[in-house]
Design a protein around this motif. Sequence first.
Motif, PDB file in Angstrom:
ATOM      1  N   LEU A 196       0.856  -1.187   0.000  1.00  0.00           N
ATOM      2  CA  LEU A 196       0.000   0.000   0.000  1.00  0.00           C
ATOM      3  C   LEU A 196       0.891   1.235   0.000  1.00  0.00           C
ATOM      4  O   LEU A 196       1.664   1.444   0.938  1.00  0.00           O
ATOM      5  CB  LEU A 196      -0.904  -0.002   1.233  1.00  0.00           C
ATOM      6  N   CYS A 197       0.807   2.016  -1.063  1.00  0.00           N
ATOM      7  CA  CYS A 197       1.639   3.222  -1.203  1.00  0.00           C
ATOM      8  C   CYS A 197       0.767   4.448  -0.965  1.00  0.00           C
ATOM      9  O   CYS A 197      -0.142   4.731  -1.754  1.00  0.00           O
ATOM     10  CB  CYS A 197       2.265   3.281  -2.587  1.00  0.00           C
ATOM     11  N   THR A 227      -4.465  -3.405   5.693  1.00  0.00           N
ATOM     12  CA  THR A 227      -3.034  -3.581   5.452  1.00  0.00           C
ATOM     13  C   THR A 227      -2.241  -3.495   6.748  1.00  0.00           C
ATOM     14  O   THR A 227      -2.456  -2.586   7.558  1.00  0.00           O
ATOM     15  CB  THR A 227      -2.524  -2.512   4.467  1.00  0.00           C
ATOM     16  N   GLY A 249       1.239  -3.853  -9.321  1.00  0.00           N
ATOM     17  CA  GLY A 249       0.255  -4.395  -8.397  1.00  0.00           C
ATOM     18  C   GLY A 249       0.143  -3.692  -7.066  1.00  0.00           C
ATOM     19  O   GLY A 249      -0.596  -4.149  -6.180  1.00  0.00           O
ATOM     20  N   HIS A 250       0.855  -2.587  -6.894  1.00  0.00           N
ATOM     21  CA  HIS A 250       0.741  -1.829  -5.651  1.00  0.00           C
ATOM     22  C   HIS A 250      -0.622  -1.133  -5.594  1.00  0.00           C
ATOM     23  O   HIS A 250      -1.177  -0.738  -6.628  1.00  0.00           O
ATOM     24  CB  HIS A 250       1.842  -0.772  -5.554  1.00  0.00           C
ATOM     25  N   ARG A 251      -1.147  -0.968  -4.402  1.00  0.00           N
ATOM     26  CA  ARG A 251      -2.388  -0.211  -4.221  1.00  0.00           C
ATOM     27  C   ARG A 251      -2.005   1.205  -3.793  1.00  0.00           C
ATOM     28  O   ARG A 251      -1.081   1.391  -2.983  1.00  0.00           O
ATOM     29  CB  ARG A 251      -3.285  -0.881  -3.185  1.00  0.00           C
ATOM     30  N   LEU A 252      -2.697   2.188  -4.329  1.00  0.00           N
ATOM     31  CA  LEU A 252      -2.294   3.581  -4.151  1.00  0.00           C
ATOM     32  C   LEU A 252      -3.419   4.411  -3.537  1.00  0.00           C
ATOM     33  O   LEU A 252      -4.590   4.230  -3.876  1.00  0.00           O
ATOM     34  CB  LEU A 252      -1.906   4.193  -5.502  1.00  0.00           C
ATOM     35  N   ALA A 253      -3.022   5.339  -2.665  1.00  0.00           N
ATOM     36  CA  ALA A 253      -3.964   6.295  -2.083  1.00  0.00           C
ATOM     37  C   ALA A 253      -3.227   7.593  -1.816  1.00  0.00           C
ATOM     38  O   ALA A 253      -1.991   7.623  -1.743  1.00  0.00           O
ATOM     39  CB  ALA A 253      -4.570   5.740  -0.792  1.00  0.00           C
ATOM     40  N   GLU A 282      -6.980   4.807  -5.255  1.00  0.00           N
ATOM     41  CA  GLU A 282      -8.257   4.237  -4.842  1.00  0.00           C
ATOM     42  C   GLU A 282      -8.982   5.084  -3.810  1.00  0.00           C
ATOM     43  O   GLU A 282     -10.213   5.094  -3.763  1.00  0.00           O
ATOM     44  CB  GLU A 282      -8.039   2.830  -4.280  1.00  0.00           C
ATOM     45  N   LYS A 283      -8.236   5.769  -2.975  1.00  0.00           N
ATOM     46  CA  LYS A 283      -8.858   6.578  -1.923  1.00  0.00           C
ATOM     47  C   LYS A 283      -8.090   7.872  -1.729  1.00  0.00           C
ATOM     48  O   LYS A 283      -6.893   7.965  -2.026  1.00  0.00           O
ATOM     49  CB  LYS A 283      -8.918   5.812  -0.598  1.00  0.00           C
ATOM     50  N   PHE A 329      -7.815  -0.403   4.052  1.00  0.00           N
ATOM     51  CA  PHE A 329      -7.248  -1.340   3.088  1.00  0.00           C
ATOM     52  C   PHE A 329      -6.946  -2.701   3.711  1.00  0.00           C
ATOM     53  O   PHE A 329      -6.551  -3.626   2.999  1.00  0.00           O
ATOM     54  CB  PHE A 329      -5.971  -0.765   2.467  1.00  0.00           C
ATOM     55  N   GLN A 361       1.424   1.060 -10.302  1.00  0.00           N
ATOM     56  CA  GLN A 361       0.122   0.428 -10.497  1.00  0.00           C
ATOM     57  C   GLN A 361       0.273  -0.882 -11.275  1.00  0.00           C
ATOM     58  O   GLN A 361      -0.349  -1.898 -10.937  1.00  0.00           O
ATOM     59  CB  GLN A 361      -0.820   1.380 -11.226  1.00  0.00           C
TER      60      GLN A 361
END
Length: 210
Positions: free
Chosen positions: A2-3, A151, A96-100, A124-125, A149, A93
């Motif tokens: 989660l970044c 996480t 596969g990292h999730r970004l907010a 995403e947020k 998330f 992205q």
Amino acid sequence: MLCLFDLDGTLIDSEPGITACIRHAFDKLGVPAPADLRPWIGPPLRHSFAPLLGHDAVRVEAAVDYYHERFAVLGWREHAVYPGVAAAIERLQAAGHRLAVVTSKPVRHAAPILAALPFGSAFEKLYGPDPDSAHCEKATMIADALTDFGTAPEAAAMIGDRRYDIEGAVANRVRGIGVLWGFGSREELQQAGAQALASDPAHLVDLLAA
């Protein structure tokens, strides 16, 4: 991973809009603006206005209102994406990292900026502070993101250019990565406890892959 990304000084160079709105507020109050406004980018507005307005709560609130008055119309557009950031977000992205985004800007100002960015949909947020708060809430917002998330702290990183970003990371036991193209100095980020410093966006991607 989660970044979590700061906005001002990390994704965008927002100095023109922020400083113009600060000067607008001082002009409205008939008070000379400081010559150097770069240190104002990052901390909560009330925290910065208070010493120069005699800690007069009424005048501080008026200054904040005047700032938002201009920002809502003009200031939010007065920025530029840092070179290399768009490519870095695309690579993160794709990996596969999730970004907010975790920003000190009120959501009502940050949301249109993020929506207008060519890579804005990668996030995403969006987390912003209580607009009435005089305090930095990075630690609280990072905690909220970890919960949302699902996480663990060791699977997340906070990326930003000021000590507030790194202090928020340290408070949550997540990896704090400072970026050197924004408004904070190397010394500020190191003293806050940054685990790594990125010299440019490509270097940031390499650090997050490590």
